[in-house]
Design a protein around this motif. Structure first.
Motif, PDB file in Angstrom:
ATOM      1  N   GLN A  95      11.620 -11.691  11.415  1.00 21.05           N
ATOM      2  CA  GLN A  95      10.517 -12.434  10.809  1.00 21.05           C
ATOM      3  C   GLN A  95      10.115 -13.563  11.736  1.00 21.05           C
ATOM      4  OE1 GLN A  95      12.257 -13.562   7.037  1.00 21.05           O
ATOM      5  NE2 GLN A  95      14.008 -14.529   7.991  1.00 21.05           N
ATOM      6  N   GLU A  96       8.906 -14.059  11.556  1.00 22.92           N
ATOM      7  CA  GLU A  96       8.430 -15.182  12.370  1.00 22.92           C
ATOM      8  C   GLU A  96       9.353 -16.384  12.174  1.00 22.92           C
ATOM      9  OE1 GLU A  96       5.983 -15.500  14.492  1.00 22.92           O
ATOM     10  OE2 GLU A  96       4.474 -13.943  14.088  1.00 22.92           O
ATOM     11  N   GLU A  97       9.576 -17.110  13.259  1.00 23.10           N
ATOM     12  CA  GLU A  97      10.429 -18.294  13.197  1.00 23.10           C
ATOM     13  C   GLU A  97       9.937 -19.245  12.107  1.00 23.10           C
ATOM     14  OE1 GLU A  97      13.684 -20.538  14.351  1.00 23.10           O
ATOM     15  OE2 GLU A  97      13.069 -18.617  15.230  1.00 23.10           O
ATOM     16  N   GLY A  98      10.873 -19.725  11.290  1.00 22.34           N
ATOM     17  CA  GLY A  98      10.528 -20.669  10.228  1.00 22.34           C
ATOM     18  C   GLY A  98      10.030 -20.034   8.949  1.00 22.34           C
ATOM     19  N   THR A  99      10.022 -18.705   8.875  1.00 26.89           N
ATOM     20  CA  THR A  99       9.646 -18.019   7.635  1.00 26.89           C
ATOM     21  C   THR A  99      10.867 -17.293   7.075  1.00 26.89           C
ATOM     22  OG1 THR A  99       8.969 -15.910   8.644  1.00 26.89           O
ATOM     23  CG2 THR A  99       7.308 -17.660   8.515  1.00 26.89           C
ATOM     24  N   TYR A 100      10.847 -17.087   5.747  1.00 28.53           N
ATOM     25  CA  TYR A 100      11.981 -16.469   5.071  1.00 28.53           C
ATOM     26  C   TYR A 100      11.461 -15.452   4.052  1.00 28.53           C
ATOM     27  CZ  TYR A 100      13.824 -20.777   7.026  1.00 28.53           C
ATOM     28  OH  TYR A 100      14.116 -21.810   7.890  1.00 28.53           O
ATOM     29  N   HIS A 101      12.193 -14.363   3.904  1.00 26.86           N
ATOM     30  CA  HIS A 101      11.767 -13.284   3.019  1.00 26.86           C
ATOM     31  C   HIS A 101      12.979 -12.629   2.354  1.00 26.86           C
ATOM     32  CE1 HIS A 101       8.600 -13.657   6.088  1.00 26.86           C
ATOM     33  NE2 HIS A 101       7.752 -13.217   5.182  1.00 26.86           N
ATOM     34  N   ILE A 102      12.723 -11.807   1.353  1.00 25.87           N
ATOM     35  CA  ILE A 102      13.717 -10.890   0.818  1.00 25.87           C
ATOM     36  C   ILE A 102      13.060  -9.518   0.668  1.00 25.87           C
ATOM     37  CG2 ILE A 102      15.088 -12.608  -0.413  1.00 25.87           C
ATOM     38  CD1 ILE A 102      13.696 -11.710  -3.014  1.00 25.87           C
ATOM     39  N   ARG A 103      13.890  -8.474   0.723  1.00 31.39           N
ATOM     40  CA  ARG A 103      13.383  -7.117   0.513  1.00 31.39           C
ATOM     41  C   ARG A 103      13.950  -6.560  -0.781  1.00 31.39           C
ATOM     42  NH1 ARG A 103      14.697  -1.492   3.715  1.00 31.39           N
ATOM     43  NH2 ARG A 103      16.512  -1.662   2.345  1.00 31.39           N
ATOM     44  N   CYS A 104      13.065  -5.999  -1.616  1.00 32.22           N
ATOM     45  CA  CYS A 104      13.471  -5.370  -2.879  1.00 32.22           C
ATOM     46  C   CYS A 104      12.954  -3.934  -2.916  1.00 32.22           C
ATOM     47  CB  CYS A 104      12.890  -6.103  -4.091  1.00 32.22           C
ATOM     48  SG  CYS A 104      13.361  -7.829  -4.217  1.00 32.22           S
ATOM     49  N   VAL A 105      13.771  -3.040  -3.406  1.00 33.05           N
ATOM     50  CA  VAL A 105      13.337  -1.658  -3.606  1.00 33.05           C
ATOM     51  C   VAL A 105      12.418  -1.589  -4.821  1.00 33.05           C
ATOM     52  CG1 VAL A 105      14.105   0.686  -4.145  1.00 33.05           C
ATOM     53  CG2 VAL A 105      15.444  -0.734  -2.593  1.00 33.05           C
ATOM     54  N   ILE A 106      11.269  -0.924  -4.675  1.00 36.93           N
ATOM     55  CA  ILE A 106      10.387  -0.709  -5.816  1.00 36.93           C
ATOM     56  C   ILE A 106      10.500   0.718  -6.343  1.00 36.93           C
ATOM     57  CG2 ILE A 106       8.701  -2.509  -5.298  1.00 36.93           C
ATOM     58  CD1 ILE A 106       7.026  -0.411  -3.861  1.00 36.93           C
ATOM     59  N   MET A 107      11.196   1.580  -5.566  1.00 31.71           N
ATOM     60  CA  MET A 107      11.424   2.952  -6.015  1.00 31.71           C
ATOM     61  C   MET A 107      12.599   2.933  -6.986  1.00 31.71           C
ATOM     62  SD  MET A 107      11.641   6.381  -3.700  1.00 31.71           S
ATOM     63  CE  MET A 107       9.907   6.278  -3.245  1.00 31.71           C
ATOM     64  N   SER A 108      12.321   2.419  -8.176  1.00 31.39           N
ATOM     65  CA  SER A 108      13.321   2.180  -9.210  1.00 31.39           C
ATOM     66  C   SER A 108      12.731   2.610 -10.543  1.00 31.39           C
ATOM     67  CB  SER A 108      13.673   0.686  -9.214  1.00 31.39           C
ATOM     68  OG  SER A 108      14.459   0.336 -10.313  1.00 31.39           O
ATOM     69  N   SER A 109      13.563   2.664 -11.554  1.00 33.90           N
ATOM     70  CA  SER A 109      13.031   2.947 -12.889  1.00 33.90           C
ATOM     71  C   SER A 109      12.243   1.738 -13.391  1.00 33.90           C
ATOM     72  CB  SER A 109      14.168   3.261 -13.857  1.00 33.90           C
ATOM     73  OG  SER A 109      14.965   2.110 -14.075  1.00 33.90           O
ATOM     74  N   MET A 110      11.316   1.972 -14.342  1.00 34.66           N
ATOM     75  CA  MET A 110      10.549   0.853 -14.918  1.00 34.66           C
ATOM     76  C   MET A 110      11.480  -0.149 -15.582  1.00 34.66           C
ATOM     77  SD  MET A 110       7.119   2.352 -16.715  1.00 34.66           S
ATOM     78  CE  MET A 110       5.952   3.415 -15.867  1.00 34.66           C
ATOM     79  N   GLU A 111      12.498   0.364 -16.268  1.00 32.97           N
ATOM     80  CA  GLU A 111      13.429  -0.512 -16.988  1.00 32.97           C
ATOM     81  C   GLU A 111      14.152  -1.433 -16.006  1.00 32.97           C
ATOM     82  OE1 GLU A 111      12.394   3.008 -19.238  1.00 32.97           O
ATOM     83  OE2 GLU A 111      13.317   2.798 -17.246  1.00 32.97           O
ATOM     84  N   ASN A 112      14.620  -0.856 -14.894  1.00 35.97           N
ATOM     85  CA  ASN A 112      15.294  -1.668 -13.881  1.00 35.97           C
ATOM     86  C   ASN A 112      14.365  -2.729 -13.311  1.00 35.97           C
ATOM     87  OD1 ASN A 112      17.823  -0.567 -13.961  1.00 35.97           O
ATOM     88  ND2 ASN A 112      17.798   0.250 -11.881  1.00 35.97           N
TER      89      ASN A 112
ATOM     90  N   ASP B 154       0.809  -1.220   0.000  1.00 38.85           N
ATOM     91  CA  ASP B 154       0.000   0.000   0.000  1.00 38.85           C
ATOM     92  C   ASP B 154       0.843   1.271   0.000  1.00 38.85           C
ATOM     93  OD1 ASP B 154      -2.410  -1.403   0.072  1.00 38.85           O
ATOM     94  OD2 ASP B 154      -2.365  -1.568   2.256  1.00 38.85           O
ATOM     95  N   GLY B 155       2.107   1.161   0.444  1.00 43.39           N
ATOM     96  CA  GLY B 155       2.941   2.347   0.518  1.00 43.39           C
ATOM     97  C   GLY B 155       4.389   1.986   0.777  1.00 43.39           C
ATOM     98  N   GLY B 156       5.221   3.018   0.927  1.00 44.80           N
ATOM     99  CA  GLY B 156       6.637   2.797   1.181  1.00 44.80           C
ATOM    100  C   GLY B 156       7.437   2.606  -0.084  1.00 44.80           C
ATOM    101  N   ALA B 157       8.652   2.104   0.057  1.00 44.84           N
ATOM    102  CA  ALA B 157       9.576   1.998  -1.067  1.00 44.84           C
ATOM    103  C   ALA B 157      10.015   0.571  -1.349  1.00 44.84           C
ATOM    104  CB  ALA B 157      10.819   2.860  -0.792  1.00 44.84           C
ATOM    105  N   PHE B 158       9.375  -0.426  -0.690  1.00 47.34           N
ATOM    106  CA  PHE B 158       9.870  -1.794  -0.781  1.00 47.34           C
ATOM    107  C   PHE B 158       8.735  -2.795  -0.960  1.00 47.34           C
ATOM    108  CE2 PHE B 158      12.378   0.748   2.176  1.00 47.34           C
ATOM    109  CZ  PHE B 158      13.622   0.731   1.547  1.00 47.34           C
ATOM    110  N   ILE B 159       9.152  -3.967  -1.420  1.00 46.83           N
ATOM    111  CA  ILE B 159       8.256  -5.117  -1.437  1.00 46.83           C
ATOM    112  C   ILE B 159       8.975  -6.226  -0.688  1.00 46.83           C
ATOM    113  CG2 ILE B 159       9.052  -6.097  -3.650  1.00 46.83           C
ATOM    114  CD1 ILE B 159       5.954  -6.486  -4.245  1.00 46.83           C
ATOM    115  N   PHE B 160       8.224  -7.013   0.088  1.00 47.41           N
ATOM    116  CA  PHE B 160       8.827  -7.955   1.034  1.00 47.41           C
ATOM    117  C   PHE B 160       8.214  -9.341   0.850  1.00 47.41           C
ATOM    118  CE2 PHE B 160       9.726  -9.252   5.602  1.00 47.41           C
ATOM    119  CZ  PHE B 160      11.109  -9.153   5.506  1.00 47.41           C
ATOM    120  N   PRO B 161       8.538 -10.002  -0.263  1.00 47.26           N
ATOM    121  CA  PRO B 161       7.922 -11.304  -0.538  1.00 47.26           C
ATOM    122  C   PRO B 161       8.449 -12.407   0.372  1.00 47.26           C
ATOM    123  CG  PRO B 161       9.564 -10.787  -2.198  1.00 47.26           C
ATOM    124  CD  PRO B 161       9.426  -9.571  -1.351  1.00 47.26           C
TER     125      PRO B 161
END
Length: 477
Positions: A440-457, A390-397
């Motif tokens: 993160q909750e025990e037993g879960t794993y994630h990565i963080r990616c910046v979405i404040m990037s150019s469309m091409e990137n 909904d907001g911010g500069a990241f996505i955390f799948p």
């Protein structure tokens, strides 16, 4: 006695981060590519940190033009720059002691810029008054946050002072708090509800702190980092009730307030919600709110400009805060100017307004596109699921790692999501940060990616990630 024996125990307690290993390897790969090494990619896509310009977002012309004229005042007298740029630069230079940006300023910042921040806050908060004497400009919002926490925390007390912090949350803030001697008390955000802050989790965190530390403050990030949740008024009201009942100081990190994408989401400041709740809460809850020129559409991370506004603090406490800020003289002047330009941009009718409007709209359109595309692509891949942003500069799948991948990570001495990030960097040239850094909750794993990037990137990143993820799941099936 050796220096190693003398090291502050609070500094010793600061957590070592696998990010350093990833950053070192990313630098090595970049050098290898410069020297002609053959890899499946020609460059590293770095989406590890919230630095918009390094991720391909172009600086705003108006901001850079005014900064250029302030650094090289001869430009003020040349017609190569728009007239409003030259007028703004001349006005800002007139506020600097000695007429230039190389001088010190008042501890809290250049008075006219502090006044401008106060006026911005009043506009933003629907007329809720803001007072310049309660505002301090700092070398980035995290620097101000550390100063406020150092006033709150008694590291020599028994038990130690504690601060409730979100999980996942910003790992550098947690490191700073640990370095100041605070006990970090985690409260877990609800991933199933889009990383929502739920008050019952705050109560659980407070209960867990009994006998361990003495909680003195609650730290919230809105919009969220890294989860991207934007709090509703109702949620914020519940938080304010909670800190009032538990006699906690409220630290509100609101640096991504301009970055809201959800159709039903709206940024509202904690100060505004507190004022709308009326007495006695509006007169008693102690609040520090933070903003920065590093984030949002301005994105001037390297200039180091942020501010804190203090609400309902005792005048005697404010004296100590002034003393603490004064130890570092003042914030960088160019960072102060960047703040002024961010909060008071060109207006309709100004020569610079049409270009400014085009550039900011392009950034907004790009971010909306990146959020939508990342959400669609990530949720289509095997072994990955992602909550709406909904907001911010990241996505955390979330990564649903195969048991063989988890076992391999243990064999090489890495956290599973750090191992994943290293493979993604090596095989696809994509530099992300692992979820274990943010909590993160025990037993879960994630990565963080910046979405404040150019469309091409972003499109290239998603293309590489799609190919990598498919192969990764096959390799560890």
């Amino acid at each position: 006695m050796s220096l190693q024996q003398e090291i502050n125990p609070n500094v010793r307690n600061m957590k070592n981060l696998g990010y350093a290993i990833l950053a070192s390897r990313a630098s090595q790969i970049k050098e290898e590519l410069r020297q002609g090494a053959r890899k499946p990619y020609k460059e590293v896509i770095d989406v590890s940190f919230g630095d918009p310009h390094s991720a391909g977002v172009k600086p705003l012309s108006f901001v850079r033009q005014v900064l250029a004229a302030c650094i090289y005042p001869q430009l003020v007298n040349r017609d190569t720059l728009p007239v409003d740029v030259r007028q703004r630069a001349q006005k800002l230079l007139g506020r600097c002691a000695g007429g230039g940006v190389g001088t010190y300023t008042n501890t809290a910042g250049i008075p006219e810029i502090v006044q401008g921040i106060s006026e911005f806050i009043t506009r933003r908060d629907g007329g809720t008054p803001s007072y310049p004497e309660n505002i301090y400009i700092s070398a980035g919002s995290q620097w101000a946050l550390s100063n406020i926490v150092s006033v709150l925390v008694n590291s020599q007390g028994s038990p130690r002072s504690g601060v409730l912090t979100p999980v996942p949350g910003y790992f550098l803030t947690n490191m700073a708090m640990t370095g100041l001697g605070a006990a970090v008390v985690p409260y877990y955000l609800s991933e199933e509800q889009g990383w929502e802050l739920q008050v019952e989790k705050l109560h659980q965190a407070l209960e867990s702190a009994k006998g361990v530390c003495d909680p003195v403050a609650l730290y919230v990030i809105n919009p969220g980092n890294p989860g991207g949740h934007v709090q509703s008024r109702k949620s914020m009201q519940e938080v304010i009730q909670f800190v009032s009942e538990k006699r906690l100081f409220l630290l509100a990190d609101e640096v991504y307030q301009d970055c809201v994408y959800g159709e039903k989401s709206e940024f509202v400041s904690y100060k505004r919600v507190l004022a709308e709740m009326g007495p006695p809460l509006s007169d008693t809850v102690e609040l520090a709110s933070f903003h920065s020129a590093s984030k949002g559409f301005t994105g001037e991370c390297g200039l180091r400009g942020g501010y804190v506004e203090l609400v309902n603090l005792d005048p005697d406490v404010l004296k100590y805060i002034y003393k603490l800020f004064s130890k570092d003289s003042c914030a960088p002047v160019l960072g102060q100017i960047a703040l002024d330009l961010m909060l008071n941009p060109p207006q309709p009718g100004d020569p610079s307004y049409p270009l400014y409007e085009v550039e900011t709209q392009n950034i907004r359109t790009t971010l909306m596109h990146n959020v939508k595309r990342a959400f669609e692509v990530l949720n289509s891949l095997p072994g990955i699921s992602c909550q709406p942003v909904d907001g911010g500069a990241f996505i955390f799948p979330r990564l649903h790692l195969p048991p063989k991948a988890i076992q391999k990570a243990k064999e090489v001495g890495m956290q599973p999501d750090t191992f994943y990030c290293m493979r993604l960097l090596e095989d696809a040239g994509v530099f992300t940060t692992p979820g274990c850094h943010y909590g993160q909750e025990e037993g879960t794993y994630h990565i963080r990616c910046v979405i404040m990037s150019s469309m091409e990137n972003m499109e290239e990143l998603l293309r590489r990630l799609t190919h990598f993820q498919t192969q990764f799941m096959k390799d560890f099936a």
